[in-house]
Design an enzyme around this catalytic site. Structure first.
Site, PDB file in Angstrom:
ATOM      1  N   HIS A 177       0.849  -1.187   0.000  1.00 15.38           N
ATOM      2  CA  HIS A 177       0.000   0.000   0.000  1.00 15.38           C
ATOM      3  C   HIS A 177       0.880   1.230   0.000  1.00 15.38           C
ATOM      4  CE1 HIS A 177      -2.984   2.968   1.390  1.00 15.38           C
ATOM      5  NE2 HIS A 177      -3.886   2.143   0.912  1.00 15.38           N
TER       6      HIS A 177
ATOM      7  N   ASP B 165      -8.056  -4.116  -0.430  1.00 14.13           N
ATOM      8  CA  ASP B 165      -8.607  -4.606  -1.689  1.00 14.13           C
ATOM      9  C   ASP B 165      -8.514  -6.122  -1.818  1.00 14.13           C
ATOM     10  OD1 ASP B 165      -9.125  -1.955  -2.791  1.00 14.13           O
ATOM     11  OD2 ASP B 165      -6.956  -1.767  -2.850  1.00 14.13           O
TER      12      ASP B 165
END
Length: 429
Positions: free
Chosen positions: A307, A365
């Site tokens: 991320h 996600d």
């Protein structure tokens, strides 16, 4: 603040104020660097630049911390997670009292229907219309029916239009799904809670209401809560840039939807689902995928790990992983091949030094798509679901920018083009 930072450049020493946030973030105020000294900083993607001071959301990526108005995200994970409570917190700055919560829910119920002309608009869209194009257009279209809220004069007006948008976006989202599948529209049920009502509008058929199970309703609440805000991400920053021009809330949120549409932002969980499907259909093992992901000469990419902000396990991913276990157990689909692949990939990555050293942990996600898929929500609607969850955060960010009454956001650039060049007439080119 008395502390100063000093820049020495070309024989000059320039002093700047230093600010410190409540969690220890330190920032050098360079706002007068160009106006007074004709100097700029160079920061592609603004990765090291704070564009505002905010009280909405705090992230510590190294420690895996996410807080809304100071409350850790984990505190919202309880027996009956409540997206509307979180939405109110982001908008108002405090958790609602029982009376405030009741009044806010009443506003949502009173504003869940769309203006009838908008329903006709949906009836004309082709089946192949991109859902995010419809969503951004519908958000802007709402401004035509709520012109009294183009200028907001007080907090009550702000809460009223916020409730209208948060209520109507789920109706819009369900209409988008049904029209692009050539299904009849289902009106909202005023006796149902926010998420249950959305699932009803998505999946009920005339004379055959959709049965909303508690596990699915709670999982949808969690997904929306975990996407409600995430500091100065691409779409939130877009909302603030548009708001800085004194644009209204409808236009600013429509711009946020357009930013979210990008594959590097809101489309990330779609990439994860497509990857898992390719692995399953191609007969690849998770072990092979991990090996290919580590080979820089191999075009295979492992989506859902790492991320931009988090250098630790994304706290949202932990919550959604546990939700996957509960939902898939209820659905008796523990042997879902894509879920099994995802679990094995995570297990292998978390024990592999390549991923550990690079701090490539599962992000939000990685599991959100699996949960949405388990609810029957198609992949092309995933980003619409993201927008539905993120809307309260966008609205809160818009209000901060609007209330600050600052100058329009206008970055500088370093020009690297031609020097002054002569114009060549057409007949001499």
């Amino acid at each position: 603040m008395s502390e100063k930072a000093t820049l020495s450049i070309r024989g000059k020493c320039i002093e700047f104020p230093v600010y410190e946030g409540t969690e220890g973030d330190v920032a050098v105020d360079i706002s007068q660097l160009y106006p007074e000294h004709k100097l700029m900083t160079y920061d592609p993607s603004l990765a090291s630049t704070a564009v505002c001071r905010s009280t909405v959301t705090y992230i510590d990526g190294d420690k895996g911390i996410l807080r809304y108005r100071g409350i850790p995200i984990e505190k919202f994970v309880h027996e009956s997670p409540n997206f509307i409570e979180v939405a109110y917190l982001l908008l108002a700055g405090n958790l609602p009292t029982p009376e405030e919560g009741k009044a806010f829910r009443r506003r949502l119920t009173e504003n869940e229907l769309l203006p009838e002309p908008m329903e006709h608009y949906f009836s004309r869209v082709p089946k192949t219309a991109p859902p995010m194009a419809l969503l951004s257009a519908a958000m802007n279209n709402l401004a035509c029916y709520h012109t009294e809220f183009l200028e907001l004069d007080n907090d009550d007006q702000f809460m009223e239009i916020s409730a209208r948008l948060i209520s109507k976006i789920r109706t819009i989202a369900s209409y988008i799904y049904r029209r692009t599948h050539y299904l009849p529209l289902i009106y909202p049920n005023p006796n149902m809670r926010y998420c249950a009502n959305f699932l009803h509008m998505m999946f009920s058929l005339p004379y055959s209401p959709y049965e909303v199970t508690p596990e699915i309703e709670d999982a949808l609440n969690l997904i929306l809560i975990l996407h409600a805000d995430h500091e100065q991400n691409c779409s939130a920053a877009t909302v603030r840039v548009v708001a800085s021009s004194r644009a209204n809330l409808f236009a600013s949120c429509a711009a946020g939807i357009c930013a979210l549409w990008g594959s590097l932002h809101g489309g990330a969980n779609v990439a994860v689902m497509e990857m898992l499907a390719r692995i399953h259909e191609g007969g690849l093992s998770p072990e092979e995928c991990i090996k290919m992901a580590k080979d820089k000469n191999n075009p295979f990419r492992l989506f859902g790990f790492g991320h931009r902000v988090y250098k630790n396990y994304d706290p949202r991913a932990k919550i959604l992983r546990a939700a996957c276990d509960r939902v898939f157990a209820k659905l008796k689909t523990q042997n879902d091949p894509l879920l099994n692949i995802a679990r094995r990939l995570e297990e292998l990555a978390l024990s592999d030094s390549y991923f550990i050293d690079r701090k490539l942990y599962p992000n939000v996600d990685f599991y959100s798509g699996l949960l949405l898929r388990s609810m029957g929500i198609p992949t092309n609607m995933f980003t619409v679901m993201f927008a539905m969850g993120r809307l309260p955060g966008w609205i809160a960010q818009w209000k901060e920018q609007h209330d600050a009454q600052g100058r329009i956001i206008r970055p500088r650039q370093i020009y690297v083009g031609n020097n002054e060049t002569d114009y060549t007439p057409e007949n001499m080119r």
